[in-house]
Scaffold this active site. Sequence first.
Site, PDB file in Angstrom:
ATOM      1  N   LYS A 192     -14.894  53.968  -6.844  1.00 51.35           N
ATOM      2  CA  LYS A 192     -14.392  54.831  -5.781  1.00 51.35           C
ATOM      3  C   LYS A 192     -14.403  53.982  -4.595  1.00 51.35           C
ATOM      4  O   LYS A 192     -15.132  52.809  -4.653  1.00 51.35           O
ATOM      5  CB  LYS A 192     -15.301  55.942  -5.458  1.00 51.35           C
ATOM      6  CG  LYS A 192     -16.674  55.426  -5.078  1.00 51.35           C
ATOM      7  CD  LYS A 192     -17.473  56.594  -4.570  1.00 51.35           C
ATOM      8  CE  LYS A 192     -18.858  55.881  -3.896  1.00 51.35           C
ATOM      9  NZ  LYS A 192     -19.601  56.227  -3.040  1.00 51.35           N
TER      10      LYS A 192
ATOM     11  N   HIS B  74     -18.870  62.207  -5.049  1.00 49.02           N
ATOM     12  CA  HIS B  74     -19.969  62.856  -5.741  1.00 49.02           C
ATOM     13  C   HIS B  74     -20.231  64.311  -5.749  1.00 49.02           C
ATOM     14  O   HIS B  74     -20.494  64.957  -6.581  1.00 49.02           O
ATOM     15  CB  HIS B  74     -21.276  62.135  -5.455  1.00 49.02           C
ATOM     16  CG  HIS B  74     -20.982  60.682  -5.459  1.00 49.02           C
ATOM     17  ND1 HIS B  74     -20.531  59.929  -6.630  1.00 49.02           N
ATOM     18  CD2 HIS B  74     -21.749  59.398  -4.649  1.00 49.02           C
ATOM     19  CE1 HIS B  74     -20.431  58.699  -6.363  1.00 49.02           C
ATOM     20  NE2 HIS B  74     -21.025  58.536  -5.349  1.00 49.02           N
TER      21      HIS B  74
HETATM   22  C1  BG6 Z   1     -23.053  55.497  -4.129  1.00 48.67           C
HETATM   23  C2  BG6 Z   1     -23.017  55.509  -2.489  1.00 48.67           C
HETATM   24  O1  BG6 Z   1     -21.917  55.774  -4.496  1.00 48.67           O
HETATM   25  O2  BG6 Z   1     -24.172  56.440  -4.430  1.00 48.67           O
HETATM   26  C3  BG6 Z   1     -24.100  55.220  -1.946  1.00 48.67           C
HETATM   27  O3  BG6 Z   1     -21.998  54.558  -2.093  1.00 48.67           O
HETATM   28  C4  BG6 Z   1     -25.420  56.023  -2.315  1.00 48.67           C
HETATM   29  O4  BG6 Z   1     -24.264  55.178  -0.494  1.00 48.67           O
HETATM   30  C5  BG6 Z   1     -25.312  56.252  -3.863  1.00 48.67           C
HETATM   31  O5  BG6 Z   1     -26.696  55.699  -1.891  1.00 48.67           O
HETATM   32  C6  BG6 Z   1     -26.268  57.436  -4.574  1.00 48.67           C
HETATM   33  O6  BG6 Z   1     -26.339  57.375  -5.682  1.00 48.67           O
HETATM   34  P1  BG6 Z   1     -27.878  56.849  -6.232  1.00 48.67           P
HETATM   35  O7  BG6 Z   1     -27.601  57.180  -7.780  1.00 48.67           O
HETATM   36  O8  BG6 Z   1     -27.834  55.454  -6.189  1.00 48.67           O
HETATM   37  O9  BG6 Z   1     -28.884  57.783  -5.831  1.00 48.67           O
END
Ligand code: BG6
Length: 450
Positions: free
Chosen positions: A129, A221
């Site tokens: 993404k 997400h």
């Molecule tokens: C990422 C975002 O895709 O997902 C980030 O770009 C975010 O900003 C992250 O912090 C959160 O996912 P996880 O699994 O690291 O908590």
Amino acid sequence: MLVLGASGDLAGRLLLPAVGQLLGSAEGPSGLTLVGAGTEDWDDATWRERVAAAFASVRATGARIDEITAHTKYLTADVTRPEDLQRLLDACDGAPAIYFALPPAVTAKACAALGQLTLPPGTALVLEKPFGVDQSSAADLNTIIGRLVPEDQIHRVDHFLGKSTVLNLLGLRFTNRLFEPLWSADHIARVDIVFDEPLGLENRARYYDGAGALVDMIQSHLLQVLALIAMDPPASLYARDLRDRKAEALRACRVWAGDAVAASRRARYTSGVIDGRQLPGYAEESGVDPARQTETLAEVVLQVDTWRWAGVPFRLRSGKALGNGRKEIVITLKPVPRLLPGLTGEAQPTRLRISMGPDRMALDLNINGPDDPFGIDRVTLDADFNPGRLPAYGEVLAGVFAADPTLSVRGDTAEECWRIVDPVLQSWRENKVPLEDYPAGSAGPSTWTE
Ligand code: BG6
């Protein structure tokens, strides 16, 4: 696996460690070879050091790790040139999984250049993404890559689909008789999907300042999570059935009452303290252009126009530098049709809470109080989710190597997700929704009550 953009930040920070975790686990593919390609003028030894460091950072060890690290190759290349790409394909054994660890504009150019070559049958494309910047650019990108390989060989990565908590939505919904009969507007009052992070910008201004919380988290997400909650039960959890059902739910999804201004809020953090750490305001962070008005907290209320969900608000919210670090899906049920006279106290709605970190679930219920047997008291039944066999990103990569797109985002769905948020982005660009602020470490703007 051919990694385009191998010398970049994404490959070093996210991809290579995830490959290491996968290869170090029982689920790791055998016989994988790794070819890195980037603009840096590196030799194989420099690249191998980078790969070894990434694997070591996740303590990945074993014969497969040693084998890959010893034999991986690096080629300097401009991946927007067909002749360079041909050289890279020639360096691969058989049909590669081509991983685009590149900024979106370069990915689009590399895909266009690949169109001039003949790809080995079975080649997989793996894209990160953001997939496009709006519905129409996502559609254009889909057209380009759709000419290269069949859809089932395209993996648009969304690591939330590999999170054990998110996957638990499926186990919970479809293996318990308890939830599914209640899973509709008949019994559910609202759904909240919240992902508030204590993390600030973490030196990601170059990417984040052009994205913001809505695109970074909600467009990708959280809409995937919404799809798993809102979809009808699929016939199986295999790729086609599951992805068909998710797509159907997303196609029916739009901003609440068609009013993007009333249905959305945005804010940006000012300086503050989180866990004893002083954080500068977002606008003061290096690499940020304050004039872009990038939000670090976004909220949007959506509806899903199906019989099942008519009238139920789905509130999606995500932000950075928030003190509470609340990451959960909350399904709030409607009140009982009538609270019997004779019971005293307040009956709060039954709530199912699925936490996306720590990985656990809780069911809030009313029971009788400890003293007055007709008084109402509140209790919570809770359980920890089992940890997944792999971290989320590794789980999605396992699907790529198994040629299984179940956990990958399908092309039509990627476009739908942009269609849902595009009116919100448009209204924000036109400044129809004020950019509010909140101190880092707080729970968000003081005026935002749920
Ligand atoms: C990422 C975002 O895709 O997902 C980030 O770009 C975010 O900003 C992250 O912090 C959160 O996912 P996880 O699994 O690291 O908590």
